[in-house]
Design an enzyme around this catalytic site. Structure first.
Site, PDB file in Angstrom:
ATOM      1  N   SER A   5       0.769  -1.325  -0.122  1.00 24.49           N
ATOM      2  CA  SER A   5       0.205  -0.005  -0.016  1.00 24.49           C
ATOM      3  C   SER A   5       0.899   1.381  -0.024  1.00 24.49           C
ATOM      4  O   SER A   5       0.538   2.252  -0.639  1.00 24.49           O
ATOM      5  CB  SER A   5      -1.046   0.057   1.252  1.00 24.49           C
ATOM      6  OG  SER A   5      -0.275  -0.015   2.521  1.00 24.49           O
ATOM      7  N   GLY A  42      -1.961  -4.016   1.223  1.00 23.81           N
ATOM      8  CA  GLY A  42      -2.157  -5.308   2.056  1.00 23.81           C
ATOM      9  C   GLY A  42      -1.256  -6.441   1.732  1.00 23.81           C
ATOM     10  O   GLY A  42      -1.163  -7.519   2.465  1.00 23.81           O
ATOM     11  N   ASN A  71       3.988  -5.527   5.581  1.00 27.88           N
ATOM     12  CA  ASN A  71       2.555  -6.006   6.289  1.00 27.88           C
ATOM     13  C   ASN A  71       2.990  -7.392   6.876  1.00 27.88           C
ATOM     14  O   ASN A  71       2.421  -7.715   7.743  1.00 27.88           O
ATOM     15  CB  ASN A  71       1.581  -6.348   5.030  1.00 27.88           C
ATOM     16  CG  ASN A  71       1.026  -5.062   4.657  1.00 27.88           C
ATOM     17  OD1 ASN A  71       0.562  -4.343   5.540  1.00 27.88           O
ATOM     18  ND2 ASN A  71       1.072  -4.689   3.314  1.00 27.88           N
ATOM     19  N   ASP A 152      -4.441   6.984   9.989  1.00 25.23           N
ATOM     20  CA  ASP A 152      -4.117   5.686  10.689  1.00 25.23           C
ATOM     21  C   ASP A 152      -2.654   5.691  10.934  1.00 25.23           C
ATOM     22  O   ASP A 152      -2.027   4.665  11.526  1.00 25.23           O
ATOM     23  CB  ASP A 152      -4.284   4.637   9.421  1.00 25.23           C
ATOM     24  CG  ASP A 152      -3.437   4.687   8.302  1.00 25.23           C
ATOM     25  OD1 ASP A 152      -2.256   5.562   8.240  1.00 25.23           O
ATOM     26  OD2 ASP A 152      -3.570   3.840   7.241  1.00 25.23           O
ATOM     27  N   HIS A 155       0.475   5.005   6.861  1.00 22.03           N
ATOM     28  CA  HIS A 155       0.340   5.465   5.490  1.00 22.03           C
ATOM     29  C   HIS A 155       0.770   6.945   5.459  1.00 22.03           C
ATOM     30  O   HIS A 155      -0.055   7.694   5.735  1.00 22.03           O
ATOM     31  CB  HIS A 155      -0.947   5.065   4.565  1.00 22.03           C
ATOM     32  CG  HIS A 155      -1.154   3.805   4.567  1.00 22.03           C
ATOM     33  ND1 HIS A 155      -2.281   3.119   5.504  1.00 22.03           N
ATOM     34  CD2 HIS A 155      -0.697   2.590   3.893  1.00 22.03           C
ATOM     35  CE1 HIS A 155      -2.267   1.882   5.183  1.00 22.03           C
ATOM     36  NE2 HIS A 155      -1.451   1.552   4.123  1.00 22.03           N
TER      37      HIS A 155
END
Length: 177
Positions: A5, A42, A71, A152, A155
Site C-alpha cells: 500500500s 495489504g 505487512n 491511520d 500510510h
C-alpha cells in the site's frame, strides 16, 4: 514497482503517489523508462512471491523496485519467512534479467528491540548477499512526523510522497543507463 500500500498510493489518487511522481521525473529527465506499478495494498512477502513470476513474465522489467515486508511486520510474521520470500523474489527478478532496488522497511519500536533489529537487518543482509541497490528506509527523515501521515499513522500523506520519490530517485538514478 512491486510493493504494498505504501507504493500503491493508499488513501489518495494513484497519480499523486510517489511511484507516479517517479514516472513523471523519468519523463522530465527524458530517460527512456516507463514505470509499471504492480503494487497491491495489504501485500505480504508471501503474496508477492506468489505473483511475482506472472508480473516478471508479462512486463519483462529492466529494473524491479521491491518494497515489501511492512505487512509481514505489522502482522508479526516470522522474520525468517520474510527474508526467505524476499530472497526468492530478488533471485527471480535477477534471473529474469532485472536489476533490483530493495527498499527497506522499519518497524515501530513497540514490536520490541529484538524483532525490530532482526527485521531491519534482513534488508541490509539481502542487499549485500544479492548485490542489489538498497534504500534502507523509504520514510527516513520524516517517519516520526505525524503531520506527514494519514490518520491511520501508517500510510504517508500526499505531502510526503515527493520525499519518498526523491529517496528512491537518489538510489535509482545511478542504475539508469
Amino acid at each position: 514497482m512491486f510493493g504494498d500500500s505504501i507504493s500503491a498510493a493508499y488513501g489518495m489518487a494513484p497519480d499523486r503517489g510517489w511511484v507516479a511522481l517517479l514516472g513523471e521525473r523519468l519523463k522530465r529527465e527524458r530517460l527512456d523508462y516507463s514505470v509499471v506499478n504492480a503494487s497491491v495494498s495489504g501485500e505480504t512477502t508471501r503474496g508477492g512471491l506468489a505473483r511475482i513470476d506472472a508480473v516478471l513474465a508479462k512486463r519483462k522489467p529492466q529494473l524491479v523496485v521491491l518494497e515489501l515486508g511492512g505487512n509481514d511486520g505489522l502482522r508479526g510474521l516470522p522474520v525468517a519467512e520474510m527474508k526467505k520470500n524476499l530472497a526468492a523474489m530478488i533471485k527471480r527478478s535477477q534471473k529474469a534479467g532485472a536489476r533490483v532496488l530493495l527498499v527497506g522497511v522499519r518497524m515501530p519500536p513497540n514490536y520490541g528491540p529484538q524483532y525490530t533489529r532482526a527485521f531491519e537487518a534482513v534488508f541490509n543482509e539481502l542487499a549485500a548477499q544479492y548485490r542489489t541497490a538498497l534504500v534502507p528506509s523509504l520514510m527516513e527523515g520524516f517517519g516520526e512526523d505525524l503531520a506527514l501521515f494519514q490518520p491511520d499513522r501508517i500510510h504517508p500523506s500526499e505531502a510526503a510522497q515527493p520525499r519518498m520519490a526523491e529517496r528512491i530517485w537518489k538510489a535509482l538514478r545511478p542504475m539508469l543507463k
